[in-house]
Scaffold this motif. Structure first.
Motif, PDB file in Angstrom:
ATOM      1  N   GLN A 197      38.618  60.166  61.130  1.00 20.19           N
ATOM      2  CA  GLN A 197      39.354  59.399  62.140  1.00 20.19           C
ATOM      3  C   GLN A 197      38.800  57.996  62.166  1.00 20.19           C
ATOM      4  O   GLN A 197      38.187  57.516  63.377  1.00 20.19           O
ATOM      5  N   ALA A 198      39.211  57.483  61.197  1.00 20.27           N
ATOM      6  CA  ALA A 198      38.760  55.654  60.993  1.00 20.27           C
ATOM      7  C   ALA A 198      39.574  55.132  59.981  1.00 20.27           C
ATOM      8  O   ALA A 198      39.918  55.972  59.065  1.00 20.27           O
ATOM      9  N   PRO A 199      39.960  53.994  59.947  1.00 21.06           N
ATOM     10  CA  PRO A 199      40.804  53.366  58.965  1.00 21.06           C
ATOM     11  C   PRO A 199      40.125  53.394  57.737  1.00 21.06           C
ATOM     12  O   PRO A 199      38.771  53.221  57.521  1.00 21.06           O
ATOM     13  N   LEU A 200      41.019  53.676  56.601  1.00 22.32           N
ATOM     14  CA  LEU A 200      40.472  53.233  55.318  1.00 22.32           C
ATOM     15  C   LEU A 200      40.601  51.938  54.973  1.00 22.32           C
ATOM     16  O   LEU A 200      41.929  51.244  54.940  1.00 22.32           O
ATOM     17  N   LEU A 201      39.543  51.470  54.882  1.00 19.10           N
ATOM     18  CA  LEU A 201      39.612  49.683  54.532  1.00 19.10           C
ATOM     19  C   LEU A 201      39.863  49.431  53.129  1.00 19.10           C
ATOM     20  O   LEU A 201      40.568  48.293  52.962  1.00 19.10           O
ATOM     21  N   ALA A 202      39.609  50.161  52.175  1.00 22.05           N
ATOM     22  CA  ALA A 202      39.663  49.574  50.797  1.00 22.05           C
ATOM     23  C   ALA A 202      39.655  50.781  49.948  1.00 22.05           C
ATOM     24  O   ALA A 202      38.844  51.853  50.144  1.00 22.05           O
ATOM     25  N   GLU A 203      40.330  50.863  48.831  1.00 20.79           N
ATOM     26  CA  GLU A 203      40.240  51.811  47.654  1.00 20.79           C
ATOM     27  C   GLU A 203      39.959  51.036  46.663  1.00 20.79           C
ATOM     28  O   GLU A 203      40.571  50.446  46.123  1.00 20.79           O
ATOM     29  N   ILE A 204      38.566  51.493  46.210  1.00 20.15           N
ATOM     30  CA  ILE A 204      38.128  50.679  44.976  1.00 20.15           C
ATOM     31  C   ILE A 204      38.098  51.588  43.648  1.00 20.15           C
ATOM     32  O   ILE A 204      37.310  52.417  43.890  1.00 20.15           O
ATOM     33  N   PRO A 205      38.709  51.206  42.589  1.00 17.04           N
ATOM     34  CA  PRO A 205      38.847  52.004  41.601  1.00 17.04           C
ATOM     35  C   PRO A 205      37.552  51.956  40.844  1.00 17.04           C
ATOM     36  O   PRO A 205      36.809  51.224  40.939  1.00 17.04           O
ATOM     37  N   TYR A 206      37.451  52.833  39.868  1.00 17.77           N
ATOM     38  CA  TYR A 206      36.225  52.960  38.768  1.00 17.77           C
ATOM     39  C   TYR A 206      36.336  51.657  38.274  1.00 17.77           C
ATOM     40  O   TYR A 206      37.262  50.900  37.767  1.00 17.77           O
ATOM     41  N   THR A 207      34.951  50.839  38.073  1.00 17.94           N
ATOM     42  CA  THR A 207      34.959  49.424  37.735  1.00 17.94           C
ATOM     43  C   THR A 207      33.711  49.550  36.692  1.00 17.94           C
ATOM     44  O   THR A 207      32.629  49.951  36.886  1.00 17.94           O
ATOM     45  N   GLU A 208      34.177  49.121  35.226  1.00 13.88           N
ATOM     46  CA  GLU A 208      33.173  48.986  34.274  1.00 13.88           C
ATOM     47  C   GLU A 208      32.091  48.091  34.784  1.00 13.88           C
ATOM     48  O   GLU A 208      32.297  47.142  35.239  1.00 13.88           O
ATOM     49  N   ASN A 209      30.778  48.434  34.316  1.00 13.18           N
ATOM     50  CA  ASN A 209      29.657  47.469  34.573  1.00 13.18           C
ATOM     51  C   ASN A 209      29.257  47.102  35.879  1.00 13.18           C
ATOM     52  O   ASN A 209      28.672  45.913  36.061  1.00 13.18           O
ATOM     53  N   SER A 210      29.767  47.770  36.940  1.00 15.23           N
ATOM     54  CA  SER A 210      29.598  47.507  38.246  1.00 15.23           C
ATOM     55  C   SER A 210      29.912  46.016  38.803  1.00 15.23           C
ATOM     56  O   SER A 210      29.078  45.311  39.225  1.00 15.23           O
ATOM     57  N   ASP A 211      31.250  45.401  38.432  1.00 16.58           N
ATOM     58  CA  ASP A 211      31.675  44.236  38.483  1.00 16.58           C
ATOM     59  C   ASP A 211      31.977  43.986  39.947  1.00 16.58           C
ATOM     60  O   ASP A 211      33.224  44.403  40.175  1.00 16.58           O
ATOM     61  N   LYS A 213      32.562  41.582  41.588  1.00 23.74           N
ATOM     62  CA  LYS A 213      33.485  40.410  41.917  1.00 23.74           C
ATOM     63  C   LYS A 213      34.884  40.976  41.505  1.00 23.74           C
ATOM     64  O   LYS A 213      36.008  40.634  42.271  1.00 23.74           O
ATOM     65  N   ALA A 214      35.129  41.767  40.440  1.00 24.29           N
ATOM     66  CA  ALA A 214      36.244  42.183  40.243  1.00 24.29           C
ATOM     67  C   ALA A 214      36.787  43.205  41.473  1.00 24.29           C
ATOM     68  O   ALA A 214      38.000  43.446  41.552  1.00 24.29           O
ATOM     69  N   ALA A 215      35.673  44.195  41.936  1.00 25.13           N
ATOM     70  CA  ALA A 215      36.034  44.914  42.903  1.00 25.13           C
ATOM     71  C   ALA A 215      36.504  44.370  44.213  1.00 25.13           C
ATOM     72  O   ALA A 215      37.442  45.011  44.899  1.00 25.13           O
ATOM     73  N   ALA A 216      36.031  42.997  44.298  1.00 26.37           N
ATOM     74  CA  ALA A 216      36.434  42.436  45.648  1.00 26.37           C
ATOM     75  C   ALA A 216      37.872  42.244  45.696  1.00 26.37           C
ATOM     76  O   ALA A 216      38.456  42.177  46.892  1.00 26.37           O
ATOM     77  N   ALA A 217      38.658  42.145  44.660  1.00 26.30           N
ATOM     78  CA  ALA A 217      40.056  41.851  44.497  1.00 26.30           C
ATOM     79  C   ALA A 217      40.848  43.131  44.982  1.00 26.30           C
ATOM     80  O   ALA A 217      42.069  42.819  45.307  1.00 26.30           O
ATOM     81  N   HIS A 218      40.118  44.451  45.130  1.00 21.86           N
ATOM     82  CA  HIS A 218      40.810  45.461  45.858  1.00 21.86           C
ATOM     83  C   HIS A 218      40.228  45.671  47.515  1.00 21.86           C
ATOM     84  O   HIS A 218      40.722  46.580  47.974  1.00 21.86           O
ATOM     85  N   ILE A 219      39.858  44.790  47.939  1.00 22.84           N
ATOM     86  CA  ILE A 219      39.395  44.897  49.272  1.00 22.84           C
ATOM     87  C   ILE A 219      40.660  43.529  50.047  1.00 22.84           C
ATOM     88  O   ILE A 219      40.667  42.605  50.058  1.00 22.84           O
ATOM     89  N   PRO A 220      41.456  44.442  50.630  1.00 24.16           N
ATOM     90  CA  PRO A 220      42.556  43.713  51.125  1.00 24.16           C
ATOM     91  C   PRO A 220      42.345  42.700  52.373  1.00 24.16           C
ATOM     92  O   PRO A 220      41.140  42.952  53.124  1.00 24.16           O
ATOM     93  N   GLU A 221      42.730  41.458  52.123  1.00 22.14           N
ATOM     94  CA  GLU A 221      42.603  40.643  53.257  1.00 22.14           C
ATOM     95  C   GLU A 221      42.542  40.972  54.725  1.00 22.14           C
ATOM     96  O   GLU A 221      42.021  40.722  55.655  1.00 22.14           O
TER      97      GLU A 221
END
Length: 231
Positions: A197-211, A213-221
């Motif tokens: 019972q809370a908003p889904l803020l972001a869905e971060i797909p599996y990211t190689e090398n724990s990048d 900065k690349a994952a940040a692209a999946h955080i909606p503005e």
């Protein structure tokens, strides 16, 4: 300054990775960001003293200058439960002491501060107190990071239930895919979205090398602005 306590469904759920991505995403939108990791076990000895890789990653992701000791005031060497590491180091962890450190950085000037716990919600600080007690003391809303893998539904729902039972608000949750081959990923995600019972803020797909900065692209503005109260 908007402050959130970040917890996870388990160790290695991706709290630091997700926090770094969120901090970077907020920074990209022009917000001033800071972070705080009250206690960290699994630190390495350096010429500047004990340093924790999660804490240094968080510092790299935030964009406001701050001393390491303010970000991670309690650094313990063994990569084990914090209360056991503290006992071996001959020191005592407590909510009062950790809350004092946290409130110190909460006085800094920034737009967003993420306070990251260790492990899951009920990780002990001592024989009587847990990190949940620290979150309760600070009275800040919680961001829950769900490590998407087999068993995550039970872990996530139990954690969400515990957070609410402790009287704290779940500001939102992040689905962080830590198993790239998770069976029925979308179905698990849909179940969690329905039952938490809370908003889904972001869905971060599996990211190689724990990048992160690349994952940040999946955080909606929109999620960043929601957390900053400027939506």
């Amino acid at each position: 300054m908007k402050t959130y306590f970040v917890t996870g469904t388990d160790t290695d759920a991706g709290k630091t990775f997700s926090s770094c991505a969120l901090l970077h995403a907020a920074g990209q939108l022009g917000f001033k960001t800071l972070t705080h990791k009250p206690v960290a076990a699994g630190c390495e000895q350096t010429e500047k003293g004990l340093r924790n890789s999660d804490a240094t990653s968080l510092m790299a992701a935030m964009n406001q200058p701050e001393e390491y000791e303010m970000v991670n005031p309690i650094a313990l060497e063994p990569p084990i439960a914090p209360h056991i590491a503290a006992q071996e180091a001959g020191t005592q962890l407590s909510v009062t002491r950790s809350a004092g450190f946290a409130r110190g950085i909460m006085m800094a000037r920034a737009d967003l501060l993420l306070i990251e716990g260790a492990g899951g919600w009920r990780v002990p600080l001592n024989s009587r107190e847990t990190l949940a007690d620290l979150a309760k003391n600070l009275k800040q809303p919680v961001i829950l990071v769900v490590g998407m893998k087999l068993g995550c539904i039970n872990h996530a729902l139990l954690t969400a239930e515990a957070i609410k039972a402790d009287g704290l608000e779940i500001a939102g949750w992040i689905a962080n895919q830590i198993d790239p081959d998770m069976n029925r990923y979308k179905e698990n995600l849909a179940t969690l979205a329905h039952m938490i019972q809370a908003p889904l803020l972001a869905e971060i797909p599996y990211t190689e090398n724990s990048d992160w900065k690349a994952a940040a692209a999946h955080i909606p503005e929109a999620a960043v602005k929601y957390l900053l109260g400027s939506a």
